[in-house]
Design a protein around this motif. Structure first.
Motif, PDB file in Angstrom:
ATOM      1  N   PHE A  11     -14.892 -30.086 -30.001  1.00  0.00           N
ATOM      2  CA  PHE A  11     -13.097 -29.594 -29.706  1.00  0.00           C
ATOM      3  C   PHE A  11     -12.657 -29.216 -30.913  1.00  0.00           C
ATOM      4  N   ASN A  12     -11.843 -27.909 -31.348  1.00  0.00           N
ATOM      5  CA  ASN A  12     -11.254 -26.831 -32.155  1.00  0.00           C
ATOM      6  C   ASN A  12     -12.378 -27.056 -33.293  1.00  0.00           C
ATOM      7  N   ASN A  13     -12.295 -27.864 -34.241  1.00  0.00           N
ATOM      8  CA  ASN A  13     -13.223 -27.590 -35.061  1.00  0.00           C
ATOM      9  C   ASN A  13     -14.313 -28.610 -35.501  1.00  0.00           C
ATOM     10  N   ARG A  14     -14.500 -29.047 -33.839  1.00  0.00           N
ATOM     11  CA  ARG A  14     -15.655 -30.742 -35.029  1.00  0.00           C
ATOM     12  C   ARG A  14     -16.239 -30.553 -33.054  1.00  0.00           C
ATOM     13  N   ILE A  15     -17.232 -30.668 -33.748  1.00  0.00           N
ATOM     14  CA  ILE A  15     -18.773 -30.055 -32.897  1.00  0.00           C
ATOM     15  C   ILE A  15     -19.290 -31.869 -32.893  1.00  0.00           C
ATOM     16  N   HIS A  16     -19.234 -32.704 -31.615  1.00  0.00           N
ATOM     17  CA  HIS A  16     -19.840 -33.063 -31.815  1.00  0.00           C
ATOM     18  C   HIS A  16     -21.463 -33.081 -30.619  1.00  0.00           C
ATOM     19  N   VAL A  17     -22.479 -33.868 -31.420  1.00  0.00           N
ATOM     20  CA  VAL A  17     -24.230 -33.312 -31.183  1.00  0.00           C
ATOM     21  C   VAL A  17     -23.812 -35.572 -30.707  1.00  0.00           C
ATOM     22  N   VAL A  18     -23.989 -35.348 -29.460  1.00  0.00           N
ATOM     23  CA  VAL A  18     -24.747 -37.141 -28.756  1.00  0.00           C
ATOM     24  C   VAL A  18     -25.852 -37.041 -28.399  1.00  0.00           C
ATOM     25  N   GLY A  19     -26.998 -38.354 -28.681  1.00  0.00           N
ATOM     26  CA  GLY A  19     -27.411 -38.242 -28.038  1.00  0.00           C
ATOM     27  C   GLY A  19     -29.051 -37.728 -28.127  1.00  0.00           C
ATOM     28  N   GLY A  20     -30.449 -38.136 -27.512  1.00  0.00           N
ATOM     29  CA  GLY A  20     -31.703 -36.887 -27.408  1.00  0.00           C
ATOM     30  C   GLY A  20     -32.128 -38.177 -28.495  1.00  0.00           C
ATOM     31  N   ALA A  21     -33.379 -37.840 -28.266  1.00  0.00           N
ATOM     32  CA  ALA A  21     -35.196 -38.354 -29.242  1.00  0.00           C
ATOM     33  C   ALA A  21     -34.995 -37.382 -30.343  1.00  0.00           C
ATOM     34  N   THR A  22     -36.192 -39.147 -31.226  1.00  0.00           N
ATOM     35  CA  THR A  22     -35.832 -38.646 -32.492  1.00  0.00           C
ATOM     36  C   THR A  22     -37.507 -38.425 -32.810  1.00  0.00           C
ATOM     37  N   ASN A  23     -37.736 -38.440 -31.350  1.00  0.00           N
ATOM     38  CA  ASN A  23     -39.256 -37.898 -31.416  1.00  0.00           C
ATOM     39  C   ASN A  23     -39.549 -37.529 -30.247  1.00  0.00           C
ATOM     40  N   PRO A  24     -41.027 -36.154 -30.545  1.00  0.00           N
ATOM     41  CA  PRO A  24     -41.017 -35.597 -29.193  1.00  0.00           C
ATOM     42  C   PRO A  24     -41.262 -36.062 -27.716  1.00  0.00           C
ATOM     43  N   SER A  25     -40.542 -35.382 -26.208  1.00  0.00           N
ATOM     44  CA  SER A  25     -41.134 -36.343 -25.716  1.00  0.00           C
ATOM     45  C   SER A  25     -39.693 -37.336 -25.097  1.00  0.00           C
ATOM     46  N   GLY A  26     -40.656 -38.121 -24.576  1.00  0.00           N
ATOM     47  CA  GLY A  26     -40.245 -39.479 -24.091  1.00  0.00           C
ATOM     48  C   GLY A  26     -39.626 -41.099 -24.469  1.00  0.00           C
ATOM     49  N   SER A  27     -39.973 -40.981 -25.812  1.00  0.00           N
ATOM     50  CA  SER A  27     -39.740 -42.317 -26.820  1.00  0.00           C
ATOM     51  C   SER A  27     -39.311 -41.359 -28.080  1.00  0.00           C
ATOM     52  N   GLY A  28     -38.253 -41.717 -28.930  1.00  0.00           N
ATOM     53  CA  GLY A  28     -37.412 -42.610 -30.025  1.00  0.00           C
ATOM     54  C   GLY A  28     -35.893 -41.783 -29.212  1.00  0.00           C
ATOM     55  N   THR A  29     -35.519 -42.182 -27.962  1.00  0.00           N
ATOM     56  CA  THR A  29     -33.981 -42.456 -27.475  1.00  0.00           C
ATOM     57  C   THR A  29     -33.376 -42.743 -28.333  1.00  0.00           C
ATOM     58  N   SER A  30     -31.572 -41.821 -28.765  1.00  0.00           N
ATOM     59  CA  SER A  30     -31.083 -42.175 -29.440  1.00  0.00           C
ATOM     60  C   SER A  30     -29.479 -42.575 -29.394  1.00  0.00           C
ATOM     61  N   ASP A  31     -28.503 -43.655 -30.195  1.00  0.00           N
ATOM     62  CA  ASP A  31     -26.634 -43.592 -29.394  1.00  0.00           C
ATOM     63  C   ASP A  31     -26.558 -42.489 -30.249  1.00  0.00           C
ATOM     64  N   VAL A  32     -27.319 -41.947 -31.150  1.00  0.00           N
ATOM     65  CA  VAL A  32     -26.652 -41.093 -31.927  1.00  0.00           C
ATOM     66  C   VAL A  32     -25.542 -40.046 -31.347  1.00  0.00           C
ATOM     67  N   ASN A  33     -24.292 -40.159 -32.831  1.00  0.00           N
ATOM     68  CA  ASN A  33     -22.595 -39.818 -31.981  1.00  0.00           C
ATOM     69  C   ASN A  33     -22.516 -38.547 -33.897  1.00  0.00           C
ATOM     70  N   GLU A  34     -23.153 -37.809 -34.170  1.00  0.00           N
ATOM     71  CA  GLU A  34     -22.910 -37.369 -35.464  1.00  0.00           C
ATOM     72  C   GLU A  34     -21.792 -35.820 -34.653  1.00  0.00           C
ATOM     73  N   VAL A  35     -21.138 -36.073 -35.885  1.00  0.00           N
ATOM     74  CA  VAL A  35     -19.714 -34.394 -36.023  1.00  0.00           C
ATOM     75  C   VAL A  35     -19.897 -33.355 -36.762  1.00  0.00           C
ATOM     76  N   LEU A  36     -20.226 -32.116 -36.625  1.00  0.00           N
ATOM     77  CA  LEU A  36     -19.920 -31.428 -37.296  1.00  0.00           C
ATOM     78  C   LEU A  36     -18.750 -30.333 -37.574  1.00  0.00           C
ATOM     79  N   ILE A  37     -18.515 -30.867 -39.032  1.00  0.00           N
ATOM     80  CA  ILE A  37     -17.518 -30.105 -39.182  1.00  0.00           C
ATOM     81  C   ILE A  37     -16.889 -28.662 -39.626  1.00  0.00           C
ATOM     82  N   LEU A  38     -16.499 -27.986 -38.515  1.00  0.00           N
ATOM     83  CA  LEU A  38     -16.563 -26.545 -39.128  1.00  0.00           C
ATOM     84  C   LEU A  38     -15.108 -25.827 -40.032  1.00  0.00           C
TER      85      LEU A  38
END
Length: 339
Positions: free
Chosen positions: A312-339
């Motif tokens: 959204f404009n100069n803000r990039i929301h990087v959401v969800g994903g897993a912190t371990n390879p494949s099926g484990s470590g599922t996250s609820d993270v919402n991190e924003v890169l400000i350009l």
């Protein structure tokens, strides 16, 4: 891609290994910074979100509660101004690796797998549209396809490139599928009721779990993997000539990654690999189309794969994903890169 048995992967709680920054970028831009935003209302991975009418939408995915994975038909959306989430209409079926794409006026969910524990990898050819009465069928892909790149072209058409499709009639396990070079285009404006897809020049490198998008009427595809391992190949499609060309490869072979388009290029986030060892990436790379080169940006605060990214404009929301390879470590993270 040759994965280990999925259920065994889901039970595996391997420790997170951060990939070392062994590749030196041509330059590093230090003006970007990361912030945290409101977490997702549930833990999710294997998602392909989209921006639509000023909101970030996520549909389906592999969710987790108390560390136990399950497949979901929930659809949620996020307001970047209010920094808040809300529930949307549920999907007609549980889906994971299904891709959302917005044409501006319409929001579609394309392909993916019908996740259930008796047929985890049952691939779908379905196309759904979000309407005032909920998600409605809107035709089908030419064949089942998942883990490809789905994007809207500047002319308003929708493209799906590469990914996996069934080898034959069987369509319920991981070994029933193979990477494909398929490239299809749907002229949404001319087909209001039913999706009809035109076959275009195939991408040179078959792969799944790649990423990409349109920049200046050029479709950029990068990363991904096959059964032999991760890929760094970057290939660019020119619709005027219906032709692909090679471009500078991604600095590291990453798969299960996400990206957004920016002026003159794309920014790529995260990913995972299985060989020669299992690990998750925190790397963030920016590709310049005019210069045909990659530069590094500040790494993800939370390295992960199977994540989504929306700008959204100069803000990039990087959401969800897993912190371990494949099926484990599922996250609820919402991190924003400000350009």
């Amino acid at each position: 891609m040759r994965r280990r048995d999925f259920l065994r992967q889901l039970a595996c709680m391997a420790a997170l290994i951060n990939y070392p920054h062994t590749v030196k970028a041509l330059e590093t831009n230090s003006t970007e910074k990361w912030q945290s935003a409101q977490a997702l209302p549930l833990r999710l991975q294997e998602i392909y979100p989209a921006a639509h009418n000023g909101r970030l939408y996520i549909a389906g995915g592999i969710a987790a509660r108390w560390g136990i994975p399950y497949f979901t038909n929930r659809c949620i959306s996020y307001d970047p101004v209010e920094d808040s989430w809300r529930e949307e209409a549920e999907l007609p079926e549980n889906l994971h690796h299904a891709a959302l794409v917005s044409t501006g006026e319409r929001l579609f969910l394309i392909g993916g797998f019908n996740g259930a524990y008796t047929h985890i990898w049952k691939m779908r050819s379905s196309v759904y549209e979000l309407t005032e009465s909920g998600w409605q069928p809107c035709g089908h892909l030419p064949q089942p396809q998942a883990e490809g790149v789905v994007s809207k072209a500047p002319d308003g058409s929708v493209h799906i490139v590469t990914g996996q499709s069934p080898l034959g009639q069987a369509n319920s396990s991981r070994t029933d599928h193979r990477e494909v070079k398929h490239h299809y285009r749907w002229d949404v404006d001319n087909q209001k009721q039913t999706a009809q897809w035109q076959q275009l020049a195939p991408i040179p490198t078959a792969r799944n779990s790649a990423t990409g998008g349109w920049v200046d009427n050029q479709l950029i595809i990068t990363g991904g993997r096959t059964a032999q391992g991760n890929l760094s190949a970057t290939e660019i499609y020119d619709p005027d000539d219906d032709r692909w060309r090679k471009a500078s490869p991604l600095p590291l072979p990453q798969a299960g990654l996400a990206s957004v388009t920016v002026n003159d290029g794309i920014i790529v986030f995260g990913g995972e690999m299985f060989t020669p060892k299992e690990q998750v990436f925190g790397n963030v790379w920016r590709y310049s189309l005019s210069q045909d080169r990659w530069t590094s940006l500040p790494s993800l605060p939370t390295p992960r794969h199977g994540l989504g990214a929306v700008r959204f404009n100069n803000r990039i929301h990087v959401v969800g994903g897993a912190t371990n390879p494949s099926g484990s470590g599922t996250s609820d993270v919402n991190e924003v890169l400000i350009l």
